[in-house]
Design a protein around this motif. Structure first.
Motif, PDB file in Angstrom:
ATOM      1  N   ASN A  60     -35.946  62.230 -16.208  1.00 43.24           N
ATOM      2  CA  ASN A  60     -37.408  62.307 -16.064  1.00 43.24           C
ATOM      3  C   ASN A  60     -37.959  63.727 -15.952  1.00 43.24           C
ATOM      4  O   ASN A  60     -39.160  63.919 -15.859  1.00 43.24           O
ATOM      5  CB  ASN A  60     -37.862  61.473 -14.863  1.00 43.24           C
ATOM      6  CG  ASN A  60     -37.306  61.977 -13.551  1.00 43.24           C
ATOM      7  OD1 ASN A  60     -36.748  63.075 -13.470  1.00 43.24           O
ATOM      8  ND2 ASN A  60     -37.432  61.160 -12.520  1.00 43.24           N
ATOM      9  N   LYS A  87     -37.598  65.764 -13.466  1.00 41.29           N
ATOM     10  CA  LYS A  87     -37.854  66.158 -12.075  1.00 41.29           C
ATOM     11  C   LYS A  87     -36.602  66.694 -11.392  1.00 41.29           C
ATOM     12  O   LYS A  87     -36.627  66.986 -10.196  1.00 41.29           O
ATOM     13  CB  LYS A  87     -38.428  64.976 -11.294  1.00 41.29           C
ATOM     14  CG  LYS A  87     -39.800  64.566 -11.808  1.00 41.29           C
ATOM     15  CD  LYS A  87     -40.377  63.411 -11.022  1.00 41.29           C
ATOM     16  CE  LYS A  87     -41.736  63.015 -11.579  1.00 41.29           C
ATOM     17  NZ  LYS A  87     -42.298  61.877 -10.865  1.00 41.29           N
ATOM     18  N   SER A 136     -38.124  72.470 -10.975  1.00 41.12           N
ATOM     19  CA  SER A 136     -37.744  71.306 -11.768  1.00 41.12           C
ATOM     20  C   SER A 136     -37.874  71.663 -13.245  1.00 41.12           C
ATOM     21  O   SER A 136     -38.501  72.668 -13.606  1.00 41.12           O
ATOM     22  CB  SER A 136     -38.638  70.107 -11.442  1.00 41.12           C
ATOM     23  OG  SER A 136     -39.925  70.290 -11.990  1.00 41.12           O
ATOM     24  N   GLU A 152     -41.568  71.692 -14.082  1.00 40.36           N
ATOM     25  CA  GLU A 152     -42.228  72.887 -13.540  1.00 40.36           C
ATOM     26  C   GLU A 152     -41.859  74.120 -14.352  1.00 40.36           C
ATOM     27  O   GLU A 152     -42.708  74.973 -14.627  1.00 40.36           O
ATOM     28  CB  GLU A 152     -41.831  73.094 -12.081  1.00 40.36           C
ATOM     29  CG  GLU A 152     -42.391  72.067 -11.131  1.00 40.36           C
ATOM     30  CD  GLU A 152     -41.749  72.121  -9.752  1.00 40.36           C
ATOM     31  OE1 GLU A 152     -42.435  71.723  -8.792  1.00 40.36           O
ATOM     32  OE2 GLU A 152     -40.584  72.547  -9.615  1.00 40.36           O
ATOM     33  N   ARG A 158     -29.716  65.410  -9.060  1.00 35.33           N
ATOM     34  CA  ARG A 158     -31.186  65.431  -9.162  1.00 35.33           C
ATOM     35  C   ARG A 158     -31.778  66.616  -8.410  1.00 35.33           C
ATOM     36  O   ARG A 158     -32.865  67.084  -8.743  1.00 35.33           O
ATOM     37  CB  ARG A 158     -31.755  64.115  -8.635  1.00 35.33           C
ATOM     38  CG  ARG A 158     -31.412  62.975  -9.567  1.00 35.33           C
ATOM     39  CD  ARG A 158     -32.233  61.735  -9.273  1.00 35.33           C
ATOM     40  NE  ARG A 158     -31.949  60.738 -10.282  1.00 35.33           N
ATOM     41  CZ  ARG A 158     -31.303  59.617 -10.033  1.00 35.33           C
ATOM     42  NH1 ARG A 158     -30.908  59.326  -8.812  1.00 35.33           N
ATOM     43  NH2 ARG A 158     -31.054  58.766 -11.006  1.00 35.33           N
ATOM     44  N   TRP A 159     -31.071  67.081  -7.403  1.00 40.27           N
ATOM     45  CA  TRP A 159     -31.571  68.191  -6.585  1.00 40.27           C
ATOM     46  C   TRP A 159     -30.387  69.068  -6.216  1.00 40.27           C
ATOM     47  O   TRP A 159     -29.445  68.607  -5.566  1.00 40.27           O
ATOM     48  CB  TRP A 159     -32.240  67.636  -5.333  1.00 40.27           C
ATOM     49  CG  TRP A 159     -33.014  68.638  -4.534  1.00 40.27           C
ATOM     50  CD1 TRP A 159     -34.280  69.078  -4.774  1.00 40.27           C
ATOM     51  CD2 TRP A 159     -32.579  69.322  -3.367  1.00 40.27           C
ATOM     52  NE1 TRP A 159     -34.659  69.988  -3.818  1.00 40.27           N
ATOM     53  CE2 TRP A 159     -33.624  70.156  -2.941  1.00 40.27           C
ATOM     54  CE3 TRP A 159     -31.400  69.323  -2.628  1.00 40.27           C
ATOM     55  CZ2 TRP A 159     -33.534  70.981  -1.824  1.00 40.27           C
ATOM     56  CZ3 TRP A 159     -31.314  70.139  -1.517  1.00 40.27           C
ATOM     57  CH2 TRP A 159     -32.377  70.953  -1.128  1.00 40.27           C
TER      58      TRP A 159
END
Length: 156
Positions: free
Chosen positions: A55, A57, A96, A99, A125-126
């Protein structure tokens, strides 16, 4: 890093173990699945399609190669034995994919051509590195590049 730690402890060697994050800079030769920022800049500047896996993100912290080199120099000047350090941009230099696209579009004045693909298996994801231990051991060290500086540097 386990072998390096044990070897350093056993023989009293000054060995630092670094766990780097996303190292980047204007000379990085980003590829589709490695070097998100430099590859993204290349795609946007050349009008190539950039595939967002998932996605968009997903967050990665970014650290400029010059900041990595200065961190290594700080360690070389005052080495410790068998220390393990995270080495990344931390939360202030995290971004991200979506971003990053907006920041690069703003810097270059060009619009990204994007498509969405499947999320990569095992993708984090992070991923933001905690530099607390390194900063505690080397309080004189500091970043030279903010996220904005990194983006400007890569877009040159």
């Amino acid at each position: 890093d386990m072998y390096a730690k044990q070897y350093a402890a056993r023989f009293g060697m000054k060995v630092g173990i670094f766990r780097p994050g996303c190292i980047t800079g204007k000379n990085h030769k980003g590829a589709e699945l490695h070097g998100m920022l430099s590859y993204l800049v290349k795609c946007i500047k050349e009008g190539k399609t950039y595939t967002i896996h998932g996605n968009g993100k997903q967050v990665r912290d970014q650290i400029h190669a010059n900041d990595v080199a200065s961190a290594f120099m700080a360690f070389i000047e005052r080495p410790t034995s068998a220390a393990v350090y995270n080495l990344g941009g931390g939360s202030n230099r995290s971004v991200s994919v979506l971003e990053a696209i907006a920041l690069i579009e703003n810097e270059t004045g060009k619009k990204a051509v994007i498509e969405y693909g499947e999320e990569r298996k095992g993708d984090r994801r992070w991923d933001v590195h905690d530099m607390t231990k390194f900063r505690k051991d080397f309080p004189e060290w500091n970043y030279q590049y903010s996220l904005d500086d990194i983006i400007k540097n890569i877009c040159l």
